[in-house]
Scaffold this active site. Structure first.
Site, short mmCIF file in Angstrom:
data_model
loop_
_atom_site.label_atom_id
_atom_site.label_comp_id
_atom_site.label_asym_id
_atom_site.label_seq_id
_atom_site.Cartn_x
_atom_site.Cartn_y
_atom_site.Cartn_z
N TYR A 109 -2.20 -1.43 9.56
CA TYR A 109 -1.48 -1.78 8.31
C TYR A 109 -0.36 -1.30 8.00
CZ TYR A 109 -3.49 -0.77 3.77
OH TYR A 109 -4.17 -0.77 2.48
N SER A 161 0.48 -1.05 -0.05
CA SER A 161 -0.27 -0.01 0.11
C SER A 161 1.55 1.29 0.12
CB SER A 161 -1.28 0.09 1.17
OG SER A 161 -1.53 1.28 0.94
#
Length: 252
Positions: A156, A143
C-alpha cells in the site's frame, strides 16, 4: 453561480466513501457526473442520490485495472456529456496487511494494478479528453501513508508513494496546456476501506483517531471538499501538489 455549472466530472471508486461524497458534491455544484466503480449496486445508489437531489449523473461499471474499461469509461462520458473538465481518480485497495517478505507476488501485482497502474490508465485517457475540452483538473488519491508508513502495509505504501510521483510528473508535463494534476493524501477517514482495515489490524476507529493531533478520524465530506477545491477555479494556480488532509498526522 455553482463552481461546476456547465462542466462534467468523473469519479472512480464513486460507489462508496470519499468517492461517493465527492460525486454528490460535484453534482451539488452543478456538474454532470460520471460515477465509475466495479460495485454496481452501490454505484447505482450513488446515482439515485444525485438524481434525487436534482442532479444529472450516469453510472459506468468500470474495472480500473482494465485498459479497455478505462478507455470506454472516458469515451462514454464524453459521448454522453460532450466534454470532461474534472476527474477524481479515487478507486483503490488497502492491499494485504503484510511486510515485504510475506507479501506474495499475486498480492503485490493486484495492489499495484488497483492503486497505481489504474491512476496512470485513467490519466492516459482523461487528459486528452480534457485537452479537447480546453483544459481541466485531476485529483489522484494517494495517502498520508506515503509520508508516514505503518507496519505491515508495504504494498500500500509503495503504491501510494508512486501515485504522488506520477501526479507530479503529469502535472509538469501538462502545466502549460491548462491541465492541472494534484494528489489527495487522506489520513484515517471513516470509509468502508478503513473499517475493513481496522478489522484486519485489530484496531478501532477511536484508536486511529487518538493517534492524530486533532484526536479523531476524518469524515468523507472533509476529503471531498478538498477535491472540489483542487478541481475548481478556486485553485487555478495550484498543480503538482500532494495535499495532506489528515487531522495533523503530517506534523508528526
Amino acid at each position: 453561480m455553482p463552481l461546476f455549472e456547465g462542466k462534467v466530472a468523473l469519479v472512480t471508486g464513486g460507489a462508496t466513501g470519499i468517492g461517493r461524497e465527492t460525486a454528490l458534491r460535484y453534482a451539488a455544484q452543478g456538474a454532470r457526473v460520471t460515477v465509475a466503480d466495479i460495485n454496481e449496486d452501490e454505484g447505482r445508489n450513488t446515482i439515485g442520490m444525485i438524481e434525487a437531489a436534482g442532479g444529472e449523473a450516469i453510472f459506468i461499471r468500470t474495472d480500473v485495472t482494465s485498459p479497455a474499461d478505462v478507455e470506454a469509461m472516458v469515451a462514454r462520458t464524453v459521448e454522453r456529456f460532450g466534454r470532461l473538465d474534472a476527474a477524481f481518480n479515487n478507486a483503490g485497495t488497502p492491499g494485504g496487511f503484510t511486510n515485504v517478505v510475506d507479501c506474495t507476488m499475486a498480492e503485490w501485482e493486484r495492489t499495484v494494478a488497483l492503486n497505481l497502474t489504474s491512476v496512470w490508465l485513467c490519466m492516459k485517457h482523461e487528459i486528452p479528453a480534457m485537452l479537447a475540452s480546453g483544459g481541466g483538473a485531476i485529483v489522484n488519491t494517494a495517502s498520508e501513508a506515503a509520508n508516514h508508513p505503518a507496519p505491515h502495509m508495504a504494498t500500500y505504501v509503495a503504491t501510494k508513494s508512486g501515485v504522488v510521483g506520477l501526479t507530479r510528473s503529469a502535472a509538469l508535463d501538462f502545466a502549460g496546456q491548462n491541465v492541472r494534476v494534484n494528489a489527495l493524501l487522506p489520513g484515517p477517514t471513516v470509509t468502508p476501506m478503513l473499517l475493513r482495515g481496522t478489522q484486519g489490524l485489530d484496531r478501532s476507529l477511536e484508536a486511529f483517531g487518538a493517534g492524530l493531533p486533532m484526536g479523531r478520524v476524518g469524515q468523507p465530506r472533509e476529503q471531498a471538499d478538498v477535491v472540489i477545491f483542487l478541481t475548481s477555479e478556486m485553485s487555478s494556480f495550484v498543480t503538482g501538489m500532494a495535499v495532506s488532509v489528515d487531522g495533523g498526522l503530517n506534523l508528526r
